[in-house]
Enzyme design. Structure first.
Site, PDB file in Angstrom:
ATOM      1  N   TYR A 204     -12.545  -2.676  -2.944  1.00 50.76           N
ATOM      2  CA  TYR A 204     -13.197  -2.665  -1.520  1.00 50.76           C
ATOM      3  C   TYR A 204     -14.611  -2.471  -1.413  1.00 50.76           C
ATOM      4  CZ  TYR A 204      -8.432  -2.053   0.486  1.00 50.76           C
ATOM      5  OH  TYR A 204      -7.227  -2.006   0.927  1.00 50.76           O
TER       6      TYR A 204
ATOM      7  N   ASN B 146      -1.753  -0.367   7.245  1.00 46.30           N
ATOM      8  CA  ASN B 146      -1.342  -1.532   7.620  1.00 46.30           C
ATOM      9  C   ASN B 146      -0.266  -2.358   6.585  1.00 46.30           C
ATOM     10  OD1 ASN B 146      -3.347  -2.445   5.860  1.00 46.30           O
ATOM     11  ND2 ASN B 146      -4.564  -3.564   7.182  1.00 46.30           N
TER      12      ASN B 146
ATOM     13  N   GLU C 107      -9.821 -10.482  -7.297  1.00 49.02           N
ATOM     14  CA  GLU C 107      -8.749  -9.432  -6.939  1.00 49.02           C
ATOM     15  C   GLU C 107      -7.523  -9.271  -8.007  1.00 49.02           C
ATOM     16  OE1 GLU C 107      -7.804  -9.594  -2.895  1.00 49.02           O
ATOM     17  OE2 GLU C 107      -9.706  -8.866  -2.305  1.00 49.02           O
TER      18      GLU C 107
ATOM     19  N   HIS D 275      -2.116  -5.474   1.603  1.00 48.21           N
ATOM     20  CA  HIS D 275      -3.001  -6.282   1.659  1.00 48.21           C
ATOM     21  C   HIS D 275      -2.923  -7.672   1.062  1.00 48.21           C
ATOM     22  CE1 HIS D 275      -7.244  -7.177   0.450  1.00 48.21           C
ATOM     23  NE2 HIS D 275      -6.681  -7.632  -0.796  1.00 48.21           N
TER      24      HIS D 275
ATOM     25  N   LYS E  41       0.778  -1.174  -0.147  1.00 45.42           N
ATOM     26  CA  LYS E  41      -0.013  -0.168  -0.014  1.00 45.42           C
ATOM     27  C   LYS E  41       0.885   1.266  -0.054  1.00 45.42           C
ATOM     28  CE  LYS E  41      -3.677  -2.534   2.425  1.00 45.42           C
ATOM     29  NZ  LYS E  41      -4.447  -2.384   3.474  1.00 45.42           N
TER      30      LYS E  41
HETATM   31  P1  CMP Z   1      -7.109  -4.576   4.207  1.00 46.34           P
HETATM   32  O1  CMP Z   1      -6.637  -6.069   4.388  1.00 46.34           O
HETATM   33  O2  CMP Z   1      -6.582  -4.012   2.781  1.00 46.34           O
HETATM   34  O3  CMP Z   1      -8.561  -4.618   3.813  1.00 46.34           O
HETATM   35  C1  CMP Z   1      -9.458  -3.480   4.175  1.00 46.34           C
HETATM   36  C2  CMP Z   1      -8.928  -2.453   4.792  1.00 46.34           C
HETATM   37  O4  CMP Z   1      -9.753  -1.438   5.506  1.00 46.34           O
HETATM   38  C3  CMP Z   1      -8.062  -2.862   5.769  1.00 46.34           C
HETATM   39  O5  CMP Z   1      -6.675  -3.495   5.499  1.00 46.34           O
HETATM   40  C4  CMP Z   1      -7.615  -1.633   6.609  1.00 46.34           C
HETATM   41  O6  CMP Z   1      -6.653  -0.817   5.785  1.00 46.34           O
HETATM   42  C5  CMP Z   1      -8.753  -0.973   6.384  1.00 46.34           C
HETATM   43  N1  CMP Z   1      -9.585  -0.859   7.634  1.00 46.34           N
HETATM   44  C6  CMP Z   1     -10.268  -2.345   8.084  1.00 46.34           C
HETATM   45  N2  CMP Z   1     -11.077  -1.667   9.165  1.00 46.34           N
HETATM   46  C7  CMP Z   1     -10.839  -0.401   9.520  1.00 46.34           C
HETATM   47  C8  CMP Z   1     -11.321   0.419  10.495  1.00 46.34           C
HETATM   48  N3  CMP Z   1     -12.227   0.022  11.448  1.00 46.34           N
HETATM   49  N4  CMP Z   1     -10.944   1.753  10.005  1.00 46.34           N
HETATM   50  C9  CMP Z   1     -10.189   2.326   8.937  1.00 46.34           C
HETATM   51  N5  CMP Z   1      -9.812   1.480   8.442  1.00 46.34           N
HETATM   52  C10 CMP Z   1     -10.335  -0.175   8.365  1.00 46.34           C
END
Ligand code: CMP
Length: 153
Positions: A49, A112, A126, A115, A9
């Protein structure tokens, strides 16, 4: 043999962690069969998403994921979908176990770093969002016999 879609990311690219994280996947024995640098558009974000579009955090998530270049790649290997999710750790870097990628490098729920597809259906959907079939370059590496026994495939 399974495949999974990985996104490094914008936070991962901006923090110059791409090399370290790719190395962890390579060290584990997974093969990179496709990879590109790109900018996620709002349209692609909404497709990727789709299950989160109606959630309150979605506007921030879209701003984040479209806010800088990402690296998209396809990893191939035995049980790669589950194993990569375990290597990443929990969604929030604050909850991810030490030793996992997020546990070691992230202190955020949104930022984070990486993904990874959460199952076979998500992986197929995906991968098709980011790569055309001819962009996936599968090949057997000469190292394979030193990574697992013949009867493990
Ligand atoms: P990812 O694994 O890419 O899948 C969905 C993404 O949404 C997740 O990683 C986080 O980056 C984001 N995400 C999930 N839950 C939350 C939340 N409660 N608040 C903000 N971002 C979130």
């Amino acid at each position: 043999m399974e495949r999974t879609l990985i996104l490094l990311k914008p936070d991962c690219i901006q923090r110059r962690l791409a090399g370290k994280i790719l190395t962890r996947f390579e060290d584990k024995g997974f093969n990179i069969v496709a990879m590109k640098l790109l900018r996620v558009t709002p349209e692609l974000s909404k497709k990727h998403y789709a299950e989160h579009v109606s959630k309150p955090f979605y506007p921030n998530l879209e701003a984040f994921i479209t806010g800088g270049p990402i690296v998209a790649l396809v990893l191939e290997g035995l049980e790669v979908i589950r194993v990569v999710r375990e290597m990443l750790g929990a969604t929030s870097g604050l909850k991810a176990a030490a030793g996992t990628i997020r546990g070691d490098y992230s202190s955020s729920r949104q930022m984070n770093l990486v993904h990874a597809s959460d199952g076979p259906e998500a992986s197929a959907r995906e991968i098709a969002l980011y790569f055309r079939a001819e962009e996936i370059v599968a090949s057997e590496l000469t190292l394979t016999p030193w990574l697992r026994a013949d009867d493990e495939s």
